[in-house]
Design a protein around this motif. Structure first.
Motif, mmCIF file in Angstrom:
data_model
loop_
_atom_site.group_PDB
_atom_site.id
_atom_site.type_symbol
_atom_site.label_atom_id
_atom_site.label_comp_id
_atom_site.label_asym_id
_atom_site.label_seq_id
_atom_site.Cartn_x
_atom_site.Cartn_y
_atom_site.Cartn_z
ATOM 1 N N SER A 85 0.887 -1.282 0.189
ATOM 2 C CA SER A 85 0.179 -0.027 0.104
ATOM 3 C C SER A 85 0.750 1.250 -0.202
ATOM 4 O O SER A 85 0.612 2.168 0.697
ATOM 5 N N LEU A 86 2.000 1.393 -0.846
ATOM 6 C CA LEU A 86 2.729 2.497 -0.862
ATOM 7 C C LEU A 86 2.132 3.702 -1.168
ATOM 8 O O LEU A 86 1.079 3.766 -2.027
ATOM 9 N N LYS A 87 2.729 4.834 -0.596
ATOM 10 C CA LYS A 87 2.067 6.029 -0.841
ATOM 11 C C LYS A 87 3.382 6.904 -1.524
ATOM 12 O O LYS A 87 4.497 6.491 -1.067
ATOM 13 N N PHE A 88 2.789 8.015 -2.198
ATOM 14 C CA PHE A 88 3.771 8.969 -2.844
ATOM 15 C C PHE A 88 4.743 9.420 -1.618
ATOM 16 O O PHE A 88 5.948 9.617 -1.894
ATOM 17 N N GLU A 89 4.131 9.616 -0.448
ATOM 18 C CA GLU A 89 5.102 10.095 0.637
ATOM 19 C C GLU A 89 6.332 9.166 1.178
ATOM 20 O O GLU A 89 7.024 9.374 1.961
ATOM 21 N N ASP A 90 5.800 7.881 0.608
ATOM 22 C CA ASP A 90 6.990 6.595 0.935
ATOM 23 C C ASP A 90 8.410 6.938 0.361
ATOM 24 O O ASP A 90 9.199 6.253 0.390
ATOM 25 N N THR A 91 8.270 7.823 -0.827
ATOM 26 C CA THR A 91 9.253 8.200 -1.741
ATOM 27 C C THR A 91 10.679 8.680 -1.099
ATOM 28 O O THR A 91 10.373 9.545 -0.384
ATOM 29 N N ALA A 92 11.676 7.908 -0.913
ATOM 30 C CA ALA A 92 12.900 8.076 -0.246
ATOM 31 C C ALA A 92 14.114 7.340 -0.739
ATOM 32 O O ALA A 92 13.726 6.139 -1.395
ATOM 33 N N VAL A 93 15.234 7.633 -0.284
ATOM 34 C CA VAL A 93 16.241 6.559 -0.409
ATOM 35 C C VAL A 93 16.237 5.800 1.046
ATOM 36 O O VAL A 93 16.259 6.483 2.184
ATOM 37 N N TYR A 94 16.223 4.581 0.707
ATOM 38 C CA TYR A 94 16.011 3.559 1.882
ATOM 39 C C TYR A 94 17.397 3.049 2.396
ATOM 40 O O TYR A 94 18.204 2.442 1.396
ATOM 41 N N TYR A 95 17.923 3.012 3.702
ATOM 42 C CA TYR A 95 19.014 2.518 4.187
ATOM 43 C C TYR A 95 18.895 1.374 4.938
ATOM 44 O O TYR A 95 18.038 1.389 6.209
ATOM 45 N N CYS A 96 19.562 0.393 4.976
ATOM 46 C CA CYS A 96 19.589 -0.571 5.802
ATOM 47 C C CYS A 96 20.719 -0.305 6.874
ATOM 48 O O CYS A 96 21.685 0.172 6.550
ATOM 49 N N THR A 97 20.471 -0.789 8.053
ATOM 50 C CA THR A 97 21.258 -0.489 9.052
ATOM 51 C C THR A 97 21.283 -1.501 10.262
ATOM 52 O O THR A 97 20.508 -2.043 10.206
ATOM 53 N N GLY A 98 22.497 -1.387 11.202
ATOM 54 C CA GLY A 98 22.576 -2.464 12.114
ATOM 55 C C GLY A 98 23.393 -1.863 13.260
ATOM 56 O O GLY A 98 24.180 -0.820 13.315
ATOM 57 N N GLY A 99 22.877 -2.099 14.537
ATOM 58 C CA GLY A 99 23.399 -1.682 15.808
ATOM 59 C C GLY A 99 23.030 -2.652 16.954
ATOM 60 O O GLY A 99 22.653 -3.825 16.606
ATOM 61 N N TRP A 100 23.444 -2.042 17.975
ATOM 62 C CA TRP A 100 23.369 -2.905 19.247
ATOM 63 C C TRP A 100 22.250 -2.679 20.137
ATOM 64 O O TRP A 100 21.839 -3.454 20.986
ATOM 65 N N SER A 101 21.504 -1.491 19.750
ATOM 66 C CA SER A 101 20.294 -1.096 20.796
ATOM 67 C C SER A 101 19.218 -0.859 19.748
ATOM 68 O O SER A 101 19.473 0.168 18.906
ATOM 69 N N GLY A 102 18.077 -1.296 20.000
ATOM 70 C CA GLY A 102 16.833 -0.732 19.286
ATOM 71 C C GLY A 102 16.496 0.922 19.402
ATOM 72 O O GLY A 102 16.439 1.178 20.435
ATOM 73 N N SER A 103 16.479 1.545 18.531
ATOM 74 C CA SER A 103 16.272 2.707 18.686
ATOM 75 C C SER A 103 15.771 3.499 17.295
ATOM 76 O O SER A 103 15.792 3.131 16.422
ATOM 77 N N GLU A 104 15.041 4.748 17.412
ATOM 78 C CA GLU A 104 14.662 5.379 16.318
ATOM 79 C C GLU A 104 15.667 6.365 15.739
ATOM 80 O O GLU A 104 15.342 7.290 15.120
ATOM 81 N N LEU A 105 16.786 6.414 16.396
ATOM 82 C CA LEU A 105 17.741 7.551 16.196
ATOM 83 C C LEU A 105 18.812 6.890 15.451
ATOM 84 O O LEU A 105 19.331 5.916 15.700
ATOM 85 N N PRO A 106 19.193 7.666 14.343
ATOM 86 C CA PRO A 106 20.233 7.224 13.558
ATOM 87 C C PRO A 106 21.722 7.108 14.182
ATOM 88 O O PRO A 106 22.533 6.203 13.851
#
Length: 122
Positions: A85-106
């Motif tokens: 159900s993709l929307k126009f506002e989903d348009t972006a560059v998507y990055y995969c990432t990995g870390g040691w603590s779950g967070s919403e902060l880059p």
């Protein structure tokens, strides 16, 4: 070092679906938390979803909850993001990432892929 490589992006019409995949390689372990962020032109990088390797616990941004699903394959060291159900506002560059603590902060994540473009046409 852990290398992350994204695949599966592209152009899709609004309402359609895409599946992104992230392959992790390099070190003998995979960061315990893997996730996806996105960045639209002129905007800050924003959290999309993350998943823990051990328990498979998932967490989503409100903007994608119910439409996106993150999953992982421990044997293949891959993390996927199914986007429906993709929307126009989903348009972006998507990055995969990995870390040691779950967070919403880059800044909480240590490893990043190069990014892959997702374009949703209205």
């Amino acid at each position: 070092q852990v290398q992350l490589v994204e695949s599966g992006g592209g152009l899709v019409q609004a309402g359609g679906s895409l599946r992104l995949s992230c392959a992790a390689s390099g070190r003998t372990f995979t960061p315990p938390v893997m996730g996806w962020f996105r960045q639209a032109p002129g905007k800050a990088r924003e959290f999309v979803a993350h998943i823990t390797w051990s328990g498979g616990r998932t967490y989503y941004a409100d903007s994608v909850k119910g439409r996106f699903t993150i999953s992982r394959d421990n044997a293949k060291n891959t993390v996927d993001l199914q986007m429906n159900s993709l929307k126009f506002e989903d348009t972006a560059v998507y990055y995969c990432t990995g870390g040691w603590s779950g967070s919403e902060l880059p800044r909480s994540y240590d490893y990043w892929g190069q990014g892959i473009q997702v374009t949703v046409s209205s």
